[in-house]
Design a protein around this motif. Structure first.
Motif, PDB file in Angstrom:
ATOM      1  N   MET A  21      55.488  77.180  77.369  1.00  0.00           N
ATOM      2  CA  MET A  21      55.523  76.879  75.929  1.00  0.00           C
ATOM      3  C   MET A  21      55.475  78.166  75.102  1.00  0.00           C
ATOM      4  SD  MET A  21      53.213  73.430  75.834  1.00  0.00           S
ATOM      5  CE  MET A  21      53.581  72.915  74.167  1.00  0.00           C
ATOM      6  N   ARG A  22      54.728  79.151  75.581  1.00  0.00           N
ATOM      7  CA  ARG A  22      54.637  80.442  74.896  1.00  0.00           C
ATOM      8  C   ARG A  22      56.009  81.111  74.842  1.00  0.00           C
ATOM      9  NH1 ARG A  22      54.596  85.434  76.633  1.00  0.00           N
ATOM     10  NH2 ARG A  22      54.051  85.096  78.796  1.00  0.00           N
ATOM     11  N   ILE A  23      56.699  81.111  75.967  1.00  0.00           N
ATOM     12  CA  ILE A  23      58.023  81.741  76.051  1.00  0.00           C
ATOM     13  C   ILE A  23      59.022  80.968  75.189  1.00  0.00           C
ATOM     14  CG2 ILE A  23      59.947  82.207  77.623  1.00  0.00           C
ATOM     15  CD1 ILE A  23      57.727  82.881  79.758  1.00  0.00           C
ATOM     16  N   LYS A  24      58.972  79.640  75.260  1.00  0.00           N
ATOM     17  CA  LYS A  24      59.882  78.806  74.463  1.00  0.00           C
ATOM     18  C   LYS A  24      59.678  79.044  72.966  1.00  0.00           C
ATOM     19  CE  LYS A  24      60.994  74.593  75.916  1.00  0.00           C
ATOM     20  NZ  LYS A  24      60.905  73.152  76.205  1.00  0.00           N
ATOM     21  N   ALA A  25      58.420  79.321  72.565  1.00  0.00           N
ATOM     22  CA  ALA A  25      58.100  79.581  71.155  1.00  0.00           C
ATOM     23  C   ALA A  25      58.346  81.048  70.791  1.00  0.00           C
ATOM     24  CB  ALA A  25      56.658  79.206  70.875  1.00  0.00           C
ATOM     25  N   ASN A  26      58.844  81.815  71.763  1.00  0.00           N
ATOM     26  CA  ASN A  26      59.148  83.232  71.552  1.00  0.00           C
ATOM     27  C   ASN A  26      57.902  84.023  71.134  1.00  0.00           C
ATOM     28  OD1 ASN A  26      61.019  85.288  71.754  1.00  0.00           O
ATOM     29  ND2 ASN A  26      61.563  85.211  69.597  1.00  0.00           N
ATOM     30  N   LEU A  27      56.771  83.701  71.774  1.00  0.00           N
ATOM     31  CA  LEU A  27      55.522  84.411  71.521  1.00  0.00           C
ATOM     32  C   LEU A  27      55.221  85.342  72.691  1.00  0.00           C
ATOM     33  CD1 LEU A  27      53.134  81.555  70.290  1.00  0.00           C
ATOM     34  CD2 LEU A  27      54.016  83.442  68.918  1.00  0.00           C
ATOM     35  N   SER A  28      54.799  86.550  72.393  1.00  0.00           N
ATOM     36  CA  SER A  28      54.370  87.472  73.444  1.00  0.00           C
ATOM     37  C   SER A  28      52.940  87.104  73.849  1.00  0.00           C
ATOM     38  CB  SER A  28      54.393  88.910  72.924  1.00  0.00           C
ATOM     39  OG  SER A  28      53.398  89.081  71.923  1.00  0.00           O
ATOM     40  N   GLN A  29      52.482  87.671  74.959  1.00  0.00           N
ATOM     41  CA  GLN A  29      51.088  87.454  75.363  1.00  0.00           C
ATOM     42  C   GLN A  29      50.161  87.938  74.249  1.00  0.00           C
ATOM     43  OE1 GLN A  29      50.364  89.447  79.102  1.00  0.00           O
ATOM     44  NE2 GLN A  29      51.041  87.694  80.306  1.00  0.00           N
ATOM     45  N   ALA A  30      50.495  89.082  73.655  1.00  0.00           N
ATOM     46  CA  ALA A  30      49.664  89.653  72.586  1.00  0.00           C
ATOM     47  C   ALA A  30      49.586  88.715  71.386  1.00  0.00           C
ATOM     48  CB  ALA A  30      50.206  91.014  72.168  1.00  0.00           C
ATOM     49  N   GLU A  31      50.713  88.157  70.989  1.00  0.00           N
ATOM     50  CA  GLU A  31      50.735  87.251  69.833  1.00  0.00           C
ATOM     51  C   GLU A  31      49.901  85.998  70.100  1.00  0.00           C
ATOM     52  OE1 GLU A  31      55.092  88.247  67.871  1.00  0.00           O
ATOM     53  OE2 GLU A  31      55.014  87.089  69.731  1.00  0.00           O
ATOM     54  N   LEU A  32      50.043  85.438  71.299  1.00  0.00           N
ATOM     55  CA  LEU A  32      49.263  84.244  71.627  1.00  0.00           C
ATOM     56  C   LEU A  32      47.782  84.591  71.723  1.00  0.00           C
ATOM     57  CD1 LEU A  32      49.170  81.239  72.163  1.00  0.00           C
ATOM     58  CD2 LEU A  32      49.605  81.704  74.579  1.00  0.00           C
ATOM     59  N   ALA A  33      47.462  85.735  72.300  1.00  0.00           N
ATOM     60  CA  ALA A  33      46.063  86.162  72.413  1.00  0.00           C
ATOM     61  C   ALA A  33      45.419  86.243  71.033  1.00  0.00           C
ATOM     62  CB  ALA A  33      45.978  87.509  73.127  1.00  0.00           C
ATOM     63  N   ILE A  34      46.128  86.797  70.057  1.00  0.00           N
ATOM     64  CA  ILE A  34      45.604  86.910  68.696  1.00  0.00           C
ATOM     65  C   ILE A  34      45.352  85.525  68.114  1.00  0.00           C
ATOM     66  CG2 ILE A  34      46.228  87.584  66.330  1.00  0.00           C
ATOM     67  CD1 ILE A  34      47.679  90.043  67.702  1.00  0.00           C
ATOM     68  N   LYS A  35      46.308  84.612  68.301  1.00  0.00           N
ATOM     69  CA  LYS A  35      46.158  83.249  67.781  1.00  0.00           C
ATOM     70  C   LYS A  35      44.967  82.527  68.426  1.00  0.00           C
ATOM     71  CE  LYS A  35      51.025  82.466  66.602  1.00  0.00           C
ATOM     72  NZ  LYS A  35      50.940  81.980  65.220  1.00  0.00           N
ATOM     73  N   LEU A  36      44.695  82.848  69.697  1.00  0.00           N
ATOM     74  CA  LEU A  36      43.586  82.213  70.422  1.00  0.00           C
ATOM     75  C   LEU A  36      42.264  82.962  70.235  1.00  0.00           C
ATOM     76  CD1 LEU A  36      45.314  81.331  73.812  1.00  0.00           C
ATOM     77  CD2 LEU A  36      44.373  79.709  72.164  1.00  0.00           C
ATOM     78  N   ASP A  37      42.319  84.104  69.540  1.00  0.00           N
ATOM     79  CA  ASP A  37      41.147  84.950  69.364  1.00  0.00           C
ATOM     80  C   ASP A  37      40.619  85.443  70.718  1.00  0.00           C
ATOM     81  OD1 ASP A  37      39.389  86.332  67.718  1.00  0.00           O
ATOM     82  OD2 ASP A  37      37.871  84.743  67.763  1.00  0.00           O
ATOM     83  N   LEU A  38      41.562  85.838  71.580  1.00  0.00           N
ATOM     84  CA  LEU A  38      41.238  86.398  72.897  1.00  0.00           C
ATOM     85  C   LEU A  38      41.806  87.806  72.967  1.00  0.00           C
ATOM     86  CD1 LEU A  38      42.336  83.409  75.182  1.00  0.00           C
ATOM     87  CD2 LEU A  38      40.009  84.006  74.543  1.00  0.00           C
ATOM     88  N   SER A  39      41.301  88.599  73.906  1.00  0.00           N
ATOM     89  CA  SER A  39      41.895  89.922  74.097  1.00  0.00           C
ATOM     90  C   SER A  39      43.222  89.763  74.835  1.00  0.00           C
ATOM     91  CB  SER A  39      40.955  90.833  74.884  1.00  0.00           C
ATOM     92  OG  SER A  39      40.935  90.459  76.248  1.00  0.00           O
ATOM     93  N   VAL A  40      44.128  90.699  74.582  1.00  0.00           N
ATOM     94  CA  VAL A  40      45.426  90.672  75.263  1.00  0.00           C
ATOM     95  C   VAL A  40      45.218  90.799  76.765  1.00  0.00           C
ATOM     96  CG1 VAL A  40      47.678  91.802  75.472  1.00  0.00           C
ATOM     97  CG2 VAL A  40      46.554  91.665  73.241  1.00  0.00           C
ATOM     98  N   GLY A  41      44.271  91.632  77.161  1.00  0.00           N
ATOM     99  CA  GLY A  41      43.971  91.807  78.585  1.00  0.00           C
ATOM    100  C   GLY A  41      43.525  90.519  79.241  1.00  0.00           C
ATOM    101  N   PHE A  42      42.686  89.750  78.537  1.00  0.00           N
ATOM    102  CA  PHE A  42      42.202  88.485  79.098  1.00  0.00           C
ATOM    103  C   PHE A  42      43.355  87.507  79.279  1.00  0.00           C
ATOM    104  CE2 PHE A  42      40.137  84.257  78.784  1.00  0.00           C
ATOM    105  CZ  PHE A  42      39.340  84.342  79.907  1.00  0.00           C
TER     106      PHE A  42
END
Length: 80
Positions: A21-42
């Motif tokens: 779903m992340r890829i389909k929404a054209n979101l990077s791991q970093a962008e999704l991490a920010i939206k989830l309030d998580l670190s990119v590393g996590f």
């Protein structure tokens, strides 16, 4: 199954569904991490099969809000 650094089938299903779903929404791991309030590393650890990190129910609820769907969208129709 050794639980040291492995994920169960259900955990992998959820992780792969979110990644799809992340890829389909054209979101990077970093962008999704920010939206989830998580670190990119996590988030990277969650998507890595070699790391034990995984989503919890609070993450799934937040993901449902982000992707505007039901939390059920991240679960299989039948038990795995």
């Amino acid at each position: 199954m050794s639980r040291t650094n492995s994920k169960s089938e259900i955990e992998l299903f959820v992780i792969n569904k979110v990644k799809e779903m992340r890829i389909k929404a054209n979101l990077s791991q970093a962008e999704l991490a920010i939206k989830l309030d998580l670190s990119v590393g996590f988030l990277g650890h969650i998507e890595s099969p070699k790391k034990p990190a995984k989503y919890n129910l609070n993450h799934i609820n937040k993901l449902a809000k982000i992707f505007n769907c039901s939390p059920q969208a991240f679960l299989p129709e039948k038990a795995v």
